[in-house]
Design a protein around this motif. Sequence first.
Motif, short mmCIF file in Angstrom:
data_model
loop_
_atom_site.label_atom_id
_atom_site.label_comp_id
_atom_site.label_asym_id
_atom_site.label_seq_id
_atom_site.Cartn_x
_atom_site.Cartn_y
_atom_site.Cartn_z
N GLN A 17 -1.30 2.18 14.21
CA GLN A 17 -0.65 2.03 15.30
C GLN A 17 0.31 0.70 14.82
OE1 GLN A 17 -4.31 3.23 15.74
NE2 GLN A 17 -3.62 4.59 16.45
N ARG A 18 0.13 0.02 13.90
CA ARG A 18 0.56 -1.09 13.52
C ARG A 18 1.93 -0.39 12.60
NH1 ARG A 18 1.46 -4.70 16.49
NH2 ARG A 18 2.60 -5.78 15.14
N LEU A 19 1.48 0.12 11.74
CA LEU A 19 2.12 0.67 11.00
C LEU A 19 3.66 1.17 11.87
CD1 LEU A 19 1.33 3.11 8.00
CD2 LEU A 19 3.55 4.04 9.34
N TYR A 20 2.71 2.22 12.69
CA TYR A 20 4.37 3.14 13.39
C TYR A 20 5.22 2.38 14.13
CZ TYR A 20 2.62 7.93 12.12
OH TYR A 20 2.36 8.77 11.50
N ALA A 21 4.39 0.74 14.98
CA ALA A 21 4.86 -0.49 15.35
C ALA A 21 6.15 -0.65 14.40
CB ALA A 21 3.48 -1.37 15.92
N ASN A 22 5.68 -0.88 13.64
CA ASN A 22 6.98 -1.73 12.09
C ASN A 22 7.88 -0.57 11.53
OD1 ASN A 22 5.61 -3.99 11.27
ND2 ASN A 22 4.15 -3.86 12.28
N PHE A 23 7.61 0.82 11.44
CA PHE A 23 7.98 1.18 10.20
C PHE A 23 8.98 2.68 11.51
CE2 PHE A 23 5.88 -1.33 7.99
CZ PHE A 23 6.68 -1.52 6.49
N THR A 24 7.70 2.84 12.35
CA THR A 24 8.14 4.23 13.05
C THR A 24 7.05 5.22 12.66
OG1 THR A 24 10.79 2.79 14.06
CG2 THR A 24 10.29 5.35 14.67
N ASN A 25 8.14 5.79 11.46
CA ASN A 25 7.70 6.89 10.67
C ASN A 25 7.80 6.99 9.03
OD1 ASN A 25 10.16 7.44 10.02
ND2 ASN A 25 10.73 8.40 11.70
N LYS A 26 6.45 7.72 8.93
CA LYS A 26 6.87 7.73 6.99
C LYS A 26 7.71 7.71 6.85
CE LYS A 26 4.84 11.73 4.84
NZ LYS A 26 3.95 12.49 4.70
N GLU A 27 8.85 8.80 7.05
CA GLU A 27 10.31 8.52 6.89
C GLU A 27 11.26 6.82 6.64
OE1 GLU A 27 12.73 11.60 7.38
OE2 GLU A 27 11.96 12.98 5.96
N LEU A 36 8.96 4.39 7.27
CA LEU A 36 8.02 3.74 5.56
C LEU A 36 9.22 3.49 4.54
CD1 LEU A 36 6.31 1.72 5.17
CD2 LEU A 36 4.90 3.62 5.36
N PHE A 37 9.29 5.14 3.71
CA PHE A 37 9.59 5.04 2.52
C PHE A 37 10.75 4.35 2.67
CE2 PHE A 37 12.36 6.91 -0.68
CZ PHE A 37 11.24 7.03 -1.43
N SER A 38 11.84 4.26 3.73
CA SER A 38 12.74 3.39 3.65
C SER A 38 13.15 2.50 3.03
CB SER A 38 13.55 4.05 4.61
OG SER A 38 15.25 3.00 4.44
N ALA A 39 11.64 1.77 3.97
CA ALA A 39 11.55 -0.04 4.06
C ALA A 39 11.07 -0.43 2.10
CB ALA A 39 10.62 -0.23 5.20
N VAL A 40 9.61 0.78 2.04
CA VAL A 40 9.53 0.59 0.14
C VAL A 40 10.18 0.53 -0.74
CG1 VAL A 40 8.04 1.76 -1.13
CG2 VAL A 40 7.29 1.03 1.17
N ILE A 41 11.68 1.61 -0.33
CA ILE A 41 12.32 1.88 -1.42
C ILE A 41 13.24 0.60 -1.37
CG2 ILE A 41 13.84 3.47 -0.42
CD1 ILE A 41 14.06 4.74 -3.71
N SER A 42 14.22 0.12 -0.58
CA SER A 42 14.86 -1.42 -0.26
C SER A 42 14.64 -2.07 -1.03
CB SER A 42 15.28 -1.19 1.50
OG SER A 42 16.24 0.13 2.25
N ALA A 87 0.83 -1.18 0.04
CA ALA A 87 0.04 -0.18 -0.41
C ALA A 87 1.04 1.21 -0.21
CB ALA A 87 -1.18 0.09 1.04
N ALA A 88 2.02 1.36 0.56
CA ALA A 88 2.63 2.24 1.08
C ALA A 88 3.51 2.83 -1.17
CB ALA A 88 3.37 2.03 2.02
N ARG A 89 4.49 2.01 -1.29
CA ARG A 89 4.90 1.90 -2.86
C ARG A 89 3.79 2.76 -3.67
NH1 ARG A 89 8.32 -2.75 -5.40
NH2 ARG A 89 8.75 -1.22 -7.19
N ALA A 90 2.69 2.19 -3.45
CA ALA A 90 1.44 2.80 -4.95
C ALA A 90 1.24 4.45 -4.16
CB ALA A 90 -0.05 1.74 -4.82
N GLU A 91 0.71 4.53 -3.11
CA GLU A 91 1.29 5.30 -2.41
C GLU A 91 2.19 6.23 -2.64
OE1 GLU A 91 -0.73 8.78 -0.08
OE2 GLU A 91 -1.86 6.86 -1.16
N PHE A 92 3.70 6.46 -2.26
CA PHE A 92 4.67 7.01 -2.23
C PHE A 92 4.80 7.19 -3.60
CE2 PHE A 92 5.74 5.47 2.11
CZ PHE A 92 5.66 6.48 2.71
N ALA A 93 4.22 6.41 -4.60
CA ALA A 93 4.82 6.57 -5.74
C ALA A 93 3.93 7.81 -6.43
CB ALA A 93 5.03 5.43 -6.65
N GLU A 94 2.10 7.93 -5.67
CA GLU A 94 1.84 8.80 -6.41
C GLU A 94 2.15 10.06 -5.76
OE1 GLU A 94 -1.52 9.78 -9.19
OE2 GLU A 94 -0.12 7.59 -8.31
N HIS A 95 2.21 9.64 -4.83
CA HIS A 95 2.43 11.29 -3.87
C HIS A 95 3.96 11.83 -3.57
CE1 HIS A 95 -2.45 11.56 -4.01
NE2 HIS A 95 -2.20 10.61 -4.14
#
Length: 198
Positions: free
Chosen positions: A43-53, A55-61, A16-24
């Motif tokens: 809450q699960r998102l922040y537990a897994n990735f801490t913050n939006k950056e 999450l982006f880092s994990a997406v691009i990796s 979901a984040a890959r699609a959202e980041f690619a678009e926006h």
Amino acid sequence: MQTERTLNTRRKLLDAARAEFAEHGIAGARVDAIAAASGVNKQRLYANFTNKEGLFSAVISTAYEDLGLHVPVPDSLDSARRYVGDIFDYHSKDPTLARLIAWEGLHYGSQGFPDQQARAAYYEAKCAKLDEALGGIGRSETAHLVLTLIAVATWPFVAEQQRALLTTRDAHPNALRETLLRQGAAVVDAATARDQEA
């Protein structure tokens, strides 16, 4: 050790984040939209990735890992000459990585970015493998070659408006790919010829 459920949650969030980041992009992406699209609460998102950056880092990796699986580093001169076509084909099927790279560049500019050392190691390994495949043209020359080949193959997916404007008269659907493939092969030939002249 991560459970199957945890891995599944992580995969949903990354997709979901890959699609959202690619678009926006990083700044424009909304965590609420990612959570809603993934079916996972914030809450699960922040537990897994801490913050939006994070999450982006994990997406691009993850996107780079996928590219590596589908488009291996050339291991011969012939495969190096075809490399632009392979990258072009990958982005034709899924242009999100090209967009993610563009957004990352716009967001961070020349500043450091998360996982920069890991990305540097990725490119170092890629350049070393290609340099070996080309008979040792030199690490600097190989790095410039990799940057050029990626640019040739990827730019049409970064600047889609330019591609639309400049390829409207193409009679053949693969005309752009064939042109870029020839250009990429010519760049590889020039780099290896320069080494032989030295």
